[in-house]
Motif scaffolding. Structure first.
Motif, PDB file in Angstrom:
ATOM      1  N   TYR A 110       0.906  -1.310  -0.071  1.00  0.00           N
ATOM      2  CA  TYR A 110       0.091  -0.327  -0.055  1.00  0.00           C
ATOM      3  C   TYR A 110       0.892   1.143   0.171  1.00  0.00           C
ATOM      4  O   TYR A 110       0.721   2.177  -0.797  1.00  0.00           O
ATOM      5  CB  TYR A 110      -0.900  -0.012   1.169  1.00  0.00           C
ATOM      6  N   LEU A 111       1.906   1.378   0.615  1.00  0.00           N
ATOM      7  CA  LEU A 111       2.905   2.283   1.123  1.00  0.00           C
ATOM      8  C   LEU A 111       3.608   2.798  -0.313  1.00  0.00           C
ATOM      9  O   LEU A 111       4.061   3.829  -1.068  1.00  0.00           O
ATOM     10  CB  LEU A 111       3.923   2.364   1.783  1.00  0.00           C
ATOM     11  N   LYS A 112       3.983   1.416  -0.896  1.00  0.00           N
ATOM     12  CA  LYS A 112       4.569   1.546  -2.610  1.00  0.00           C
ATOM     13  C   LYS A 112       3.388   2.270  -3.476  1.00  0.00           C
ATOM     14  O   LYS A 112       3.896   3.048  -4.474  1.00  0.00           O
ATOM     15  CB  LYS A 112       4.770   0.167  -2.891  1.00  0.00           C
ATOM     16  N   LYS A 113       2.441   1.761  -3.467  1.00  0.00           N
ATOM     17  CA  LYS A 113       1.259   2.317  -4.440  1.00  0.00           C
ATOM     18  C   LYS A 113       1.100   3.794  -4.224  1.00  0.00           C
ATOM     19  O   LYS A 113       0.831   4.468  -4.910  1.00  0.00           O
ATOM     20  CB  LYS A 113       0.007   1.664  -4.219  1.00  0.00           C
ATOM     21  N   ALA A 114       0.955   4.205  -2.902  1.00  0.00           N
ATOM     22  CA  ALA A 114       1.067   5.538  -2.688  1.00  0.00           C
ATOM     23  C   ALA A 114       2.124   6.496  -3.089  1.00  0.00           C
ATOM     24  O   ALA A 114       1.984   7.505  -3.147  1.00  0.00           O
ATOM     25  CB  ALA A 114       0.487   5.851  -1.180  1.00  0.00           C
ATOM     26  N   GLY A 115       3.429   5.644  -3.269  1.00  0.00           N
ATOM     27  CA  GLY A 115       4.425   6.487  -3.520  1.00  0.00           C
ATOM     28  C   GLY A 115       5.437   6.783  -2.486  1.00  0.00           C
ATOM     29  O   GLY A 115       6.204   7.752  -2.640  1.00  0.00           O
ATOM     30  N   LEU A 116       5.095   6.373  -1.226  1.00  0.00           N
ATOM     31  CA  LEU A 116       6.174   6.854   0.072  1.00  0.00           C
ATOM     32  C   LEU A 116       7.102   5.888  -0.004  1.00  0.00           C
ATOM     33  O   LEU A 116       8.120   6.343   0.440  1.00  0.00           O
ATOM     34  CB  LEU A 116       5.369   6.471   1.045  1.00  0.00           C
ATOM     35  N   ILE A 117       7.163   4.695  -0.670  1.00  0.00           N
ATOM     36  CA  ILE A 117       8.374   3.850  -0.424  1.00  0.00           C
ATOM     37  C   ILE A 117       8.391   3.372  -1.769  1.00  0.00           C
ATOM     38  O   ILE A 117       7.809   3.228  -2.845  1.00  0.00           O
ATOM     39  CB  ILE A 117       8.204   2.564   0.486  1.00  0.00           C
ATOM     40  N   GLU A 118       9.744   2.689  -2.147  1.00  0.00           N
ATOM     41  CA  GLU A 118       9.912   2.228  -3.480  1.00  0.00           C
ATOM     42  C   GLU A 118      10.933   0.980  -3.203  1.00  0.00           C
ATOM     43  O   GLU A 118      11.267   0.611  -2.132  1.00  0.00           O
ATOM     44  CB  GLU A 118      10.830   3.060  -4.096  1.00  0.00           C
ATOM     45  N   ARG A 119      10.827   0.108  -4.106  1.00  0.00           N
ATOM     46  CA  ARG A 119      11.704  -0.992  -4.319  1.00  0.00           C
ATOM     47  C   ARG A 119      12.899  -1.330  -5.128  1.00  0.00           C
ATOM     48  O   ARG A 119      12.736  -1.684  -6.225  1.00  0.00           O
ATOM     49  CB  ARG A 119      10.761  -2.283  -4.402  1.00  0.00           C
ATOM     50  N   PRO A 120      14.152  -0.634  -4.764  1.00  0.00           N
ATOM     51  CA  PRO A 120      15.223  -0.632  -5.671  1.00  0.00           C
ATOM     52  C   PRO A 120      15.561  -2.080  -6.071  1.00  0.00           C
ATOM     53  O   PRO A 120      16.039  -2.412  -7.230  1.00  0.00           O
ATOM     54  CB  PRO A 120      16.392  -0.063  -4.925  1.00  0.00           C
ATOM     55  N   LYS A 121      15.548  -3.057  -5.502  1.00  0.00           N
ATOM     56  CA  LYS A 121      15.623  -4.633  -5.795  1.00  0.00           C
ATOM     57  C   LYS A 121      14.816  -5.352  -5.174  1.00  0.00           C
ATOM     58  O   LYS A 121      14.081  -5.034  -4.100  1.00  0.00           O
ATOM     59  CB  LYS A 121      17.227  -4.793  -5.546  1.00  0.00           C
ATOM     60  N   ARG A 122      14.866  -6.573  -5.326  1.00  0.00           N
ATOM     61  CA  ARG A 122      13.804  -7.593  -4.936  1.00  0.00           C
ATOM     62  C   ARG A 122      13.688  -7.618  -3.116  1.00  0.00           C
ATOM     63  O   ARG A 122      14.878  -7.916  -2.721  1.00  0.00           O
ATOM     64  CB  ARG A 122      14.217  -8.880  -5.361  1.00  0.00           C
ATOM     65  N   ALA A 123      12.628  -7.451  -2.702  1.00  0.00           N
ATOM     66  CA  ALA A 123      12.360  -7.520  -1.347  1.00  0.00           C
ATOM     67  C   ALA A 123      13.089  -6.774  -0.516  1.00  0.00           C
ATOM     68  O   ALA A 123      13.392  -6.668   0.848  1.00  0.00           O
ATOM     69  CB  ALA A 123      12.826  -8.941  -0.744  1.00  0.00           C
ATOM     70  N   CYS A 124      13.572  -5.661  -1.093  1.00  0.00           N
ATOM     71  CA  CYS A 124      14.062  -4.264  -0.513  1.00  0.00           C
ATOM     72  C   CYS A 124      13.496  -2.945  -0.532  1.00  0.00           C
ATOM     73  O   CYS A 124      13.120  -2.894  -1.815  1.00  0.00           O
ATOM     74  CB  CYS A 124      15.820  -4.453  -0.978  1.00  0.00           C
ATOM     75  N   TYR A 125      13.373  -2.289   0.633  1.00  0.00           N
ATOM     76  CA  TYR A 125      12.454  -1.229   0.236  1.00  0.00           C
ATOM     77  C   TYR A 125      13.209   0.265   1.219  1.00  0.00           C
ATOM     78  O   TYR A 125      14.160  -0.092   1.800  1.00  0.00           O
ATOM     79  CB  TYR A 125      11.136  -1.361   1.021  1.00  0.00           C
ATOM     80  N   ARG A 126      12.836   1.304   0.371  1.00  0.00           N
ATOM     81  CA  ARG A 126      13.420   2.653   1.302  1.00  0.00           C
ATOM     82  C   ARG A 126      12.551   3.571   0.836  1.00  0.00           C
ATOM     83  O   ARG A 126      11.784   3.492   0.077  1.00  0.00           O
ATOM     84  CB  ARG A 126      14.936   3.033   0.614  1.00  0.00           C
ATOM     85  N   LEU A 127      12.647   4.639   1.743  1.00  0.00           N
ATOM     86  CA  LEU A 127      11.364   5.855   1.371  1.00  0.00           C
ATOM     87  C   LEU A 127      11.976   6.546   0.240  1.00  0.00           C
ATOM     88  O   LEU A 127      13.125   6.554  -0.351  1.00  0.00           O
ATOM     89  CB  LEU A 127      11.623   6.883   2.505  1.00  0.00           C
ATOM     90  N   THR A 128      10.847   7.036  -0.319  1.00  0.00           N
ATOM     91  CA  THR A 128      10.970   7.929  -1.504  1.00  0.00           C
ATOM     92  C   THR A 128      10.911   9.353  -0.935  1.00  0.00           C
ATOM     93  O   THR A 128      10.871   9.574   0.472  1.00  0.00           O
ATOM     94  CB  THR A 128       9.809   7.816  -2.356  1.00  0.00           C
ATOM     95  N   ARG A 129      11.141  10.545  -1.709  1.00  0.00           N
ATOM     96  CA  ARG A 129      10.977  11.840  -1.260  1.00  0.00           C
ATOM     97  C   ARG A 129       9.670  12.232  -0.363  1.00  0.00           C
ATOM     98  O   ARG A 129       9.632  12.614   0.571  1.00  0.00           O
ATOM     99  CB  ARG A 129      11.248  12.916  -2.241  1.00  0.00           C
ATOM    100  N   THR A 130       8.584  11.505  -1.047  1.00  0.00           N
ATOM    101  CA  THR A 130       7.481  11.751  -0.545  1.00  0.00           C
ATOM    102  C   THR A 130       6.997  10.960   0.822  1.00  0.00           C
ATOM    103  O   THR A 130       6.651  11.369   1.889  1.00  0.00           O
ATOM    104  CB  THR A 130       6.299  11.109  -1.538  1.00  0.00           C
ATOM    105  N   GLY A 131       7.900   9.670   0.860  1.00  0.00           N
ATOM    106  CA  GLY A 131       7.826   9.065   2.008  1.00  0.00           C
ATOM    107  C   GLY A 131       8.807   9.798   3.351  1.00  0.00           C
ATOM    108  O   GLY A 131       8.683   9.787   4.512  1.00  0.00           O
ATOM    109  N   GLN A 132       9.847  10.359   2.866  1.00  0.00           N
ATOM    110  CA  GLN A 132      10.641  10.942   3.715  1.00  0.00           C
ATOM    111  C   GLN A 132      10.020  12.217   4.358  1.00  0.00           C
ATOM    112  O   GLN A 132      10.218  12.667   5.526  1.00  0.00           O
ATOM    113  CB  GLN A 132      11.891  11.499   3.123  1.00  0.00           C
TER     114      GLN A 132
END
Length: 308
Positions: free
Chosen positions: A64-86
């Motif tokens: 859900y957070l990825k759909k909203a653009g708050l997080i991204e998945r740079p590689k498989r099963a790994c996540y970090r915040l986007t600017r929106t998430g920050q």
């Protein structure tokens, strides 16, 4: 405490990723579990489909957070915040709710689809809702409801057949479950005359090395099998020199009957009530047929890492 819903986990996910580093889904799930003080029993809890509940809910929180653009998945099963998430993190992770996510255009079509899927759902507290359950949980809840209705229908049919047919049905169900074979157990149901309190005998394996003695009683649903009935069955087992007995009924067992069966040392007596019986019939496709089959698919990430 109860395991938090996926939407209740979202602030903890944002908090964990707030360091700006990339973290795995497993690390995120571990942080969420620690944040909410989940017990070992809660961590082991599974959905009816067998999927671990905590990891499933964390997975949907991430989705859900990825759909909203708050997080991204740079590689498989790994996540970090986007600017929106920050930005959300700086405002305070507690602000990250489903309502907060609705402001983002990328999330609106997704949640609107979820809402349409739930249109017409009864507003009972246990009713599936995109506000409280992940899509996986909603499917599991729907399947559980369908199986409950199926179990009621099965019991109705069981109450229509004769006692002898019920005894045969029980024997054939056990064969379906892997006990013996039709060849070895074609005469599993005993004759009425001289059965000495035993309704059936079935081999415990396909080679016929051991035997299970059966008592099958098609009683009214509200009927209770008490301790005296189990004592009589135990006496019948002793008379046969048997050590394994299975008492199956469409009714239910009293607490006294259950305790008495559990404390027997020289004979193993297993009790199966009406609820368990219909569950076994559904699990082993006995007396039921498939009406529809749905396949849940996911992205094959290995596919995209190979040469196409």
């Amino acid at each position: 405490m109860a395991i938090p819903k996926y939407n209740e986990m979202m602030p903890a996910v944002i908090e964990f990723l707030g360091d700006g580093e990339m973290h795995t889904a497993l690390e995120t799930a571990q942080f969420v579990a620690k944040t909410f003080g989940l017990t070992e029993a809660e961590l082991q809890e599974r959905l009816p489909s067998g999927v671990p509940c905590v990891s499933n809910r964390v997975g949907w929180a991430l989705a859900y957070l990825k759909k909203a653009g708050l997080i991204e998945r740079p590689k498989r099963a790994c996540y970090r915040l986007t600017r929106t998430g920050q930005e959300a993190y700086r405002k305070g992770s507690a602000c990250v709710t489903l309502e907060y996510l609705r402001q983002f255009p990328s999330f609106t079509p997704y949640v609107s689809h979820q809402d349409r899927s739930n249109a017409g759902t009864p507003s009972a507290p246990e009713a599936p809702s995109s506000q409280t359950q992940s899509p996986q949980e909603m499917m599991d809840a729907a399947l559980a409801e369908l199986n409950a209705s199926l179990a009621d229908d099965l019991m109705t049919e069981l109450m229509k057949i004769s006692d002898t047919d019920f005894e045969r049905l029980v024997a054939h169900l056990l064969i379906k479950m892997g006990y013996g074979s039709f060849r070895l157990n074609e005469d599993a149901v005993t004759k009425k005359s001289g059965d000495e309190g035993i309704d059936g005998i079935i081999t415990a394996d396909k080679f016929g090395f051991d035997a299970i003695y059966i008592q099958a009683k098609r009683w009214k649903l509200e009927s209770t099998v008490g301790r005296p009935d189990i004592q009589k069955f135990l006496g019948a087992l002793v008379g046969q020199g048997a050590t394994k007995g299975l008492f199956i009924t469409t009714g239910r067992f009293s607490e006294g009957a259950i305790r008495y069966a559990e404390k027997q040392l020289h004979a193993k007596i297993v009790l199966v009530d009406g609820v368990q019986l219909t569950k076994l019939m559904i699990e082993y496709d006995f007396g039921v047929s498939s009406a529809a089959t749905y396949t849940i698919k996911r992205v094959d990430y290995d596919f995209f890492q190979e040469e196409i």
